[in-house]
Design a protein around this motif. Structure first.
Motif, PDB file in Angstrom:
ATOM      1  N   SER A 188       0.851  -1.193   0.000  1.00  0.00           N
ATOM      2  CA  SER A 188       0.000   0.000   0.000  1.00  0.00           C
ATOM      3  C   SER A 188       0.884   1.239   0.000  1.00  0.00           C
ATOM      4  O   SER A 188       1.899   1.269  -0.690  1.00  0.00           O
ATOM      5  CB  SER A 188      -0.959  -0.032   1.192  1.00  0.00           C
ATOM      6  OG  SER A 188      -1.928  -1.059   1.009  1.00  0.00           O
ATOM      7  N   LYS A 189       0.552   2.249   0.786  1.00  0.00           N
ATOM      8  CA  LYS A 189       1.245   3.531   0.702  1.00  0.00           C
ATOM      9  C   LYS A 189       2.627   3.509   1.333  1.00  0.00           C
ATOM     10  O   LYS A 189       3.582   4.062   0.783  1.00  0.00           O
ATOM     11  CB  LYS A 189       0.385   4.619   1.352  1.00  0.00           C
ATOM     12  CG  LYS A 189       0.977   6.014   1.231  1.00  0.00           C
ATOM     13  CD  LYS A 189       0.030   7.053   1.816  1.00  0.00           C
ATOM     14  CE  LYS A 189       0.611   8.454   1.660  1.00  0.00           C
ATOM     15  NZ  LYS A 189      -0.314   9.491   2.201  1.00  0.00           N
ATOM     16  N   SER A 215      -0.168  -2.529  -6.167  1.00  0.00           N
ATOM     17  CA  SER A 215      -0.456  -1.597  -5.075  1.00  0.00           C
ATOM     18  C   SER A 215      -1.785  -0.892  -5.305  1.00  0.00           C
ATOM     19  O   SER A 215      -2.194  -0.665  -6.448  1.00  0.00           O
ATOM     20  CB  SER A 215       0.664  -0.557  -4.954  1.00  0.00           C
ATOM     21  OG  SER A 215       0.384   0.368  -3.920  1.00  0.00           O
ATOM     22  N   ASN A 216      -2.435  -0.560  -4.200  1.00  0.00           N
ATOM     23  CA  ASN A 216      -3.638   0.272  -4.275  1.00  0.00           C
ATOM     24  C   ASN A 216      -3.292   1.742  -4.058  1.00  0.00           C
ATOM     25  O   ASN A 216      -4.177   2.567  -3.824  1.00  0.00           O
ATOM     26  CB  ASN A 216      -4.675  -0.189  -3.246  1.00  0.00           C
ATOM     27  CG  ASN A 216      -4.159  -0.095  -1.819  1.00  0.00           C
ATOM     28  OD1 ASN A 216      -2.950  -0.074  -1.586  1.00  0.00           O
ATOM     29  ND2 ASN A 216      -5.071  -0.040  -0.862  1.00  0.00           N
ATOM     30  N   HIS A 217      -2.011   2.053  -4.146  1.00  0.00           N
ATOM     31  CA  HIS A 217      -1.537   3.434  -4.012  1.00  0.00           C
ATOM     32  C   HIS A 217      -0.759   3.806  -5.268  1.00  0.00           C
ATOM     33  O   HIS A 217       0.145   3.080  -5.691  1.00  0.00           O
ATOM     34  CB  HIS A 217      -0.638   3.575  -2.779  1.00  0.00           C
ATOM     35  CG  HIS A 217      -0.023   4.933  -2.635  1.00  0.00           C
ATOM     36  ND1 HIS A 217      -0.754   6.052  -2.305  1.00  0.00           N
ATOM     37  CD2 HIS A 217       1.257   5.352  -2.782  1.00  0.00           C
ATOM     38  CE1 HIS A 217       0.049   7.098  -2.245  1.00  0.00           C
ATOM     39  NE2 HIS A 217       1.273   6.698  -2.536  1.00  0.00           N
ATOM     40  N   TYR A 238      -0.966  -0.422 -10.574  1.00  0.00           N
ATOM     41  CA  TYR A 238      -1.768   0.362  -9.635  1.00  0.00           C
ATOM     42  C   TYR A 238      -3.230  -0.015  -9.810  1.00  0.00           C
ATOM     43  O   TYR A 238      -3.813   0.162 -10.880  1.00  0.00           O
ATOM     44  CB  TYR A 238      -1.559   1.853  -9.884  1.00  0.00           C
ATOM     45  CG  TYR A 238      -2.600   2.733  -9.219  1.00  0.00           C
ATOM     46  CD1 TYR A 238      -2.836   2.644  -7.848  1.00  0.00           C
ATOM     47  CD2 TYR A 238      -3.345   3.644  -9.970  1.00  0.00           C
ATOM     48  CE1 TYR A 238      -3.790   3.441  -7.239  1.00  0.00           C
ATOM     49  CE2 TYR A 238      -4.295   4.450  -9.373  1.00  0.00           C
ATOM     50  CZ  TYR A 238      -4.519   4.340  -8.006  1.00  0.00           C
ATOM     51  OH  TYR A 238      -5.471   5.123  -7.406  1.00  0.00           O
ATOM     52  N   SER A 240      -6.628   0.817  -7.912  1.00  0.00           N
ATOM     53  CA  SER A 240      -7.337   1.565  -6.881  1.00  0.00           C
ATOM     54  C   SER A 240      -8.464   0.709  -6.305  1.00  0.00           C
ATOM     55  O   SER A 240      -9.239   0.094  -7.047  1.00  0.00           O
ATOM     56  CB  SER A 240      -7.904   2.856  -7.478  1.00  0.00           C
ATOM     57  OG  SER A 240      -8.642   3.568  -6.504  1.00  0.00           O
ATOM     58  N   LYS A 246     -12.409  -4.677  -4.084  1.00  0.00           N
ATOM     59  CA  LYS A 246     -10.996  -4.867  -3.734  1.00  0.00           C
ATOM     60  C   LYS A 246     -10.138  -5.237  -4.951  1.00  0.00           C
ATOM     61  O   LYS A 246      -8.949  -5.493  -4.794  1.00  0.00           O
ATOM     62  CB  LYS A 246     -10.867  -5.964  -2.673  1.00  0.00           C
ATOM     63  CG  LYS A 246     -11.608  -5.681  -1.372  1.00  0.00           C
ATOM     64  CD  LYS A 246     -11.016  -4.492  -0.650  1.00  0.00           C
ATOM     65  CE  LYS A 246     -11.682  -4.254   0.693  1.00  0.00           C
ATOM     66  NZ  LYS A 246     -11.420  -5.316   1.667  1.00  0.00           N
ATOM     67  N   TYR A 266       0.474  -4.424   2.922  1.00  0.00           N
ATOM     68  CA  TYR A 266      -0.712  -4.257   2.077  1.00  0.00           C
ATOM     69  C   TYR A 266      -1.913  -4.160   3.002  1.00  0.00           C
ATOM     70  O   TYR A 266      -2.291  -5.129   3.660  1.00  0.00           O
ATOM     71  CB  TYR A 266      -0.854  -5.443   1.129  1.00  0.00           C
ATOM     72  CG  TYR A 266      -1.974  -5.292   0.123  1.00  0.00           C
ATOM     73  CD1 TYR A 266      -1.946  -4.274  -0.821  1.00  0.00           C
ATOM     74  CD2 TYR A 266      -3.048  -6.178   0.109  1.00  0.00           C
ATOM     75  CE1 TYR A 266      -2.961  -4.135  -1.753  1.00  0.00           C
ATOM     76  CE2 TYR A 266      -4.067  -6.049  -0.820  1.00  0.00           C
ATOM     77  CZ  TYR A 266      -4.018  -5.023  -1.747  1.00  0.00           C
ATOM     78  OH  TYR A 266      -5.031  -4.891  -2.673  1.00  0.00           O
ATOM     79  N   GLN A 268      -5.066  -4.155   2.908  1.00  0.00           N
ATOM     80  CA  GLN A 268      -6.366  -4.649   2.491  1.00  0.00           C
ATOM     81  C   GLN A 268      -6.501  -6.099   2.946  1.00  0.00           C
ATOM     82  O   GLN A 268      -5.528  -6.858   2.914  1.00  0.00           O
ATOM     83  CB  GLN A 268      -6.529  -4.569   0.970  1.00  0.00           C
ATOM     84  CG  GLN A 268      -6.422  -3.166   0.392  1.00  0.00           C
ATOM     85  CD  GLN A 268      -7.603  -2.299   0.799  1.00  0.00           C
ATOM     86  OE1 GLN A 268      -8.751  -2.742   0.808  1.00  0.00           O
ATOM     87  NE2 GLN A 268      -7.319  -1.043   1.142  1.00  0.00           N
TER      88      GLN A 268
END
Length: 409
Positions: A188-189, A215-217, A238, A240, A246, A266, A268
């Motif tokens: 993630s971030k 990544s979701n970032h 990426y 989102s 998800k 991560y 999530q």
């Protein structure tokens, strides 16, 4: 000609012309390997016209070169993990199999769970030496000559042993011959675990191939991570995510050809559906000392609880959040002088180390899950049973034994 006589020539204690050059030539002949022979002999021939000692020098050089050792076949090392019902003779048969192919085992870790309903043996074999073609190799894991024990034959032998003992799991790895494990990393971030993992991989400290980073970032093009990935041609995806979506179908498509997944912070929760469809191991890092302080903000939870030890935990992912079998844990002492920021900083440092060690141990087959929430970690002791380390001479057959943990103290 003896080395003593050669030394006299090189120091000028023997009469004759070209003394220093002869001494240097002798040193070259005596010290260089076979591939240098022609060049050394050329030096001797060029100075032969200035000395009557050349025939004696040439004879001595030939004798020295003929005694040089012939390079032996490079040895390989591997590790075999067997999970099967307990019975007499398991170690003996495996030792016999390896010895019959020219290999050797000097160390065997044997674990027998104390649970009376589970009479399985967990065997992790690691050898530390072999005598082969005049050479001695001292390595971790069992050592063998691949010309005497081809990789395909090893697989066949291990399969026969697995059938003989009705094994639930039997894995053999030869790192120098087998492909590296292929992984994808989800992050993630926060970058600290991901960056440390990438640099360890770059330095050759992780025996894996990284297929992609998911990544979701969305990271900026000039960020350290993106620049690193571009230099090494590692794709960055990426995706989102929202609470309702998800993007698990897309993730599953990207990781379908991997051997296992790594969650490097991560943030999530993977669903039961994803786990059932992926059907392979997933390693997660949690910035808290499980089973305490599960879920979000474990550093704040620990700080508010006034603990004196904080830690990080690497574990396998299961359907229940932060409930999977523990692979590795690391701790650091804290005191009343620490604030929340120092708690977070110390936890992040532990996270990086803990995750890398867990990945490396997993790739080296040093971690074996058993029951619902436990693992056998090589070289450790457990309250549920015992891990034994036997140092085995090459001509000794050892049999598995069972005992309670109390006998270890």
């Amino acid at each position: 000609m003896s080395l003593k006589y050669a030394s006299k020539i090189s120091t000028g204690s023997v009469d004759g012309t070209g003394r220093s050059e002869i001494g240097c030539a002798i040193a070259i002949v005596l010290e260089r390997e076979t591939r240098e022979r022609e060049r050394a002999m050329g030096v001797l021939r060029r100075i032969s016209s200035r000395t009557l000692l050349f025939p004696r020098v040439l004879e001595s050089a030939n004798r020295s070169l003929n005694t040089l050792p012939v390079p032996s076949t490079p040895l390989s090392n591997g590790i075999h993990v067997l999970y099967c019902p307990d019975s007499v003779g398991i170690v003996a048969k495996i030792s016999e199999c390896i010895a019959s192919r020219g290999g050797n085992i000097l160390e065997a870790d044997i674990f027998v769970p104390q649970n009376k309903n589970d009479h399985s043996s967990y065997l992790l074999y690691r050898g530390s030496g072999i005598h082969c073609q005049g050479a001695v190799a001292l390595k971790s894991e069992f050592v063998f000559d691949p010309t005497k024990w081809p990789r395909a034959q090893m697989d066949e032998d291990v399969l026969n042993l697995s059938k003989k003992f009705n094994a639930n799991r039997s894995v053999v790895r030869v790192p120098s011959l087998d492909p590296k494990y292929k992984i994808a990393v989800l992050a993630s971030k926060q970058d600290h675990c991901l960056v440390d993992l990438l640099h360890a991989w770059q330095d050759g400290k992780l025996p894996v191939d990284i297929s992609s980073i998911i990544s979701n970032h969305d990271r900026l093009p000039n960020s350290h991570v993106i620049r690193f990935l571009e230099r090494h041609n590692i794709p960055y995806h990426y995706l989102s995510t929202t609470k309702e979506n998800k993007r698990e179908d897309e993730i599953l498509h990207l990781v379908q050809d991997t051997d296992f997944l790594v969650l490097a912070r991560y943030m999530q929760v993977l669903s039961r559906s994803f786990l059932n469809r992926y059907k392979k191991d997933i390693i997660n890092i949690h910035h808290g000392l499980l089973p305490s302080f599960k879920g979000g903000n474990p550093s704040r939870q620990a700080f508010n609880a006034g603990v004196k030890l904080i830690g990080a935990t690497s574990h396998f992912v299961t359907e229940e959040l932060d409930e999977g079998p523990i692979i590795e844990q690391m701790v650091e002492r804290v005191s009343h002088k620490d604030n929340l920021l120092s708690f977070v900083q110390k936890s992040e440092n532990l996270e990086k180390q803990c995750l890398l060690k867990a990945i490396k141990s997993y790739c080296e087959l040093r971690v074996l899950p058993y029951e619902e929430n436990r693992t056998v970690a090589n070289g450790t002791q457990s309250f549920e049973g015992a891990v034994y380390t036997h140092h085995l001479p090459s001509d000794v057959m050892e049999y598995p034994v069972s005992c309670s943990p109390s006998s270890l103290f």
